[in-house]
Write an enzyme that holds these catalytic residues in place. Structure first.
Site: not given
Ligand code: NAD
Length: 483
Positions: A179, A254, A288, A385
């Site tokens: 997804k 992650e 991240c 962050e």
């Molecule tokens: P987000 O958590 O809003 O979304 C990430 C994913 O989760 C998207 O595909 C979104 O559609 C899905 N999602 C949202 N709500 C959900 C739910 N209720 N149930 C299941 N899935 C759901 O994050 P973002 O804003 O897209 O990304 C930024 C964040 O990601 C930052 O905090 C960043 O640090 C983190 N990140 C971490 C890594 C790592 O490897 N540690 C890598 C990249 C990004």
């Protein structure tokens, strides 16, 4: 860009077939450099996720489940070769979808190809053990796939994250339901089409774009999913872990970070400088593992801040195709979040600030790179962050103080130490709370071989490297009594 697509962005990919989502609903997809709509994408929902999980189960019971480890490696190698051959096209798609400057987008495409190459080679090298046991027994272990793995990924590095999670899961023989993020899902669909072309059997990889609260939540709640890999924010990570708890399935999280670089008086500053700034502003700070804090020992503090400020003052933000230092942020929402943080820094000293090029498209989501200096370690800008091109410089006196500041947030993803003193490097590496510690570098070029993941609010579990293959498999112990 649209004329270069070799897949239909409006569809879902389930069981080897491009199809409409069950309710035919669509979401707009924006180019962050311009604010204009590029296309629509499928708004997958629970029924589509259910179909994808069923297809994945079918693949495990069918052709994909019968692939030997070597055959899995071969198909991954073919996927990697196709990804490498299309790297320029994938970069153009990602630049339009994520707003990532072209050079950075191409690096992601090449990293995806390299993940496939790495996991292709690793697929048939994961071995069990024989365990010395009681007289009359032979005991050994088998590494088996979990079954259906769910992969929920964010928008900031779609290709790299697909490589490290889907690549490792497929290498171990799992069948995947991916997804992607609603803000950026085109390269996930492009990847599925290349995997199909490479001969990955139907159902081994299914891609269902959609909203997090709909398709994402449906995937995490689905009782047919045996493992969940989630990359994203801490808040959603908590929801994912709760959903996984309901079905009692393992989950890899992650999440975010507030990763420090620590510069000691004896550091090689010429070597450090490009990393100190580059490790934060890459992908406009939407990384991240962005190093959003730089801790600098007093003896070199003023000199380092001055040199970092020079670098910031030369930073340009512009549309992705112009390949400037920074592209736009992903969305108006993300820009508002970052500007909110900048407002909270109104009481701080701005040491350096970049420029948004005057002729960058007015509808793009640009924020100038900003360096704050003399920031108290407890300030919100030094704790939370930001996920934008904002970095803080914090002075310190002693090694103990550096450790206290570095370990003084809820996160623990990455840290680095700049010092020519080997004993200090070893002490710091042991004491830093982080999943990766770099000595006299930051990120080591992003190596796909290097296990990656966090502690604390940065999550748990490891992806990348050989370690990921253990995460994407379950251990079975077989004990034979033969007298
Ligand atoms: P987000 O958590 O809003 O979304 C990430 C994913 O989760 C998207 O595909 C979104 O559609 C899905 N999602 C949202 N709500 C959900 C739910 N209720 N149930 C299941 N899935 C759901 O994050 P973002 O804003 O897209 O990304 C930024 C964040 O990601 C930052 O905090 C960043 O640090 C983190 N990140 C971490 C890594 C790592 O490897 N540690 C890598 C990249 C990004």
């Amino acid at each position: 860009m649209l004329e270069r697509l070799w897949f239909d962005p409006t569809k879902i990919y389930v069981n080897g077939v491009w199809d409409w989502p069950r309710h035919y609903r669509q979401l707009p997809l924006e180019n962050p450099s311009t604010g204009e709509q590029i296309t629509t994408i499928a708004r997958g929902e629970a029924e589509d996720i259910d179909a994808a999980v069923t297809a994945a189960r079918g693949a495990l019971d069918g052709a994909w489940g019968r692939f030997t480890a070597t055959e899995r490696g071969r198909v991954l190698a073919r996927i990697g070769a196709l990804v490498a051959a299309r790297a320029d096209d994938l970069a153009a798609i990602e630049a339009a979808d994520v707003g990532k400057p072209l050079t950075q987008a191409k690096n992601d495409a090449l990293a995806l190809a390299r993940y496939m190459e790495f996991y292709a080679g690793a697929a048939d090298k994961v071995m069990g053990q024989t365990i010395p046991y009681l007289d009359g027994y032979t005991v050994y272990t088998l590494r088996e796939p979990h079954g259906v793995t769910g992969h929920i990924i964010p928008w900031n590095y779609p290709m790299q994250i697909i490589g490290r999670s889907v690549g490792a899961a497929l290498a171990m023989g799992n069948a995947c339901v991916l997804k992607p993020a609603e803000e950026a899902c085109l390269t996930a669909l492009a990847f599925a089409a290349l995997a199909d072309e490479a001969g990955l059997p139907p159902g081994a990889l299914n891609v269902v774009p959609g909203l997090g609260a709909e398709a994402g939540a449906a995937l995490t709640a689905h009782p047919g999913v045996n493992h969940i890999s989630f990359t994203g924010s801490v808040g959603v990570g908590r929801l994912v872990q709760k959903a996984a708890a309901e079905n009692v399935v393992p989950v890899t999280l992650e999440l975010g970070g507030k990763s420090p670089q620590i510069v000691f008086n004896d550091a090689d500053l010429d070597a450090a400088l490009p990393f100190l700034v580059g490790a934060c502003i890459q992908n406009a700070g939407q990384t991240c593992s962005a190093s959003s804090r730089v801790l600098i020992q007093r003896g070199v503090y003023d000199a380092v801040v001055a040199r970092m400020a020079d670098s910031y003052n030369g930073m340009m933000s512009a549309e992705a195709t112009r390949d400037a230092n920074l592209g736009p942020l992903i969305s108006a929402k993300q820009k508002a979040v970052v500007e909110g943080f900048l407002a909270k820094g109104a009481d701080l000293r701005v040491a350096g600030r970049g420029t948004v090029l005057a002729d960058a498209p007015a509808g793009g989501h640009y924020v100038a790179a900003t360096l704050f200096a003399d920031v108290p370690p407890t300030h919100v800008l030094a704790q939370e962050e930001i996920f934008g091109p904002v970095q803080v410089a914090i002075p310190f006196e002693t090694e103990d103080e550096a450790i206290a500041i570095a370990n003084g947030t809820g996160f623990g993803l990455v840290a680095s130490v700049w010092s020519e003193n080997g004993a200090r490097q070893m002490r710091m590496a042991k004491r830093l709370r982080a999943g990766q510690v770099f000595l006299n570098n930051y990120g080591a070029g992003g190596g796909v071989e290097l296990p990656f993941g966090g502690t604390g609010l940065s999550g748990h579990g490891r992806e990348k490297g050989f370690e990921a293959l253990y995460g994407f498999s379950a251990l079975k112990t077989v004990a034979a009594r033969h007298g």
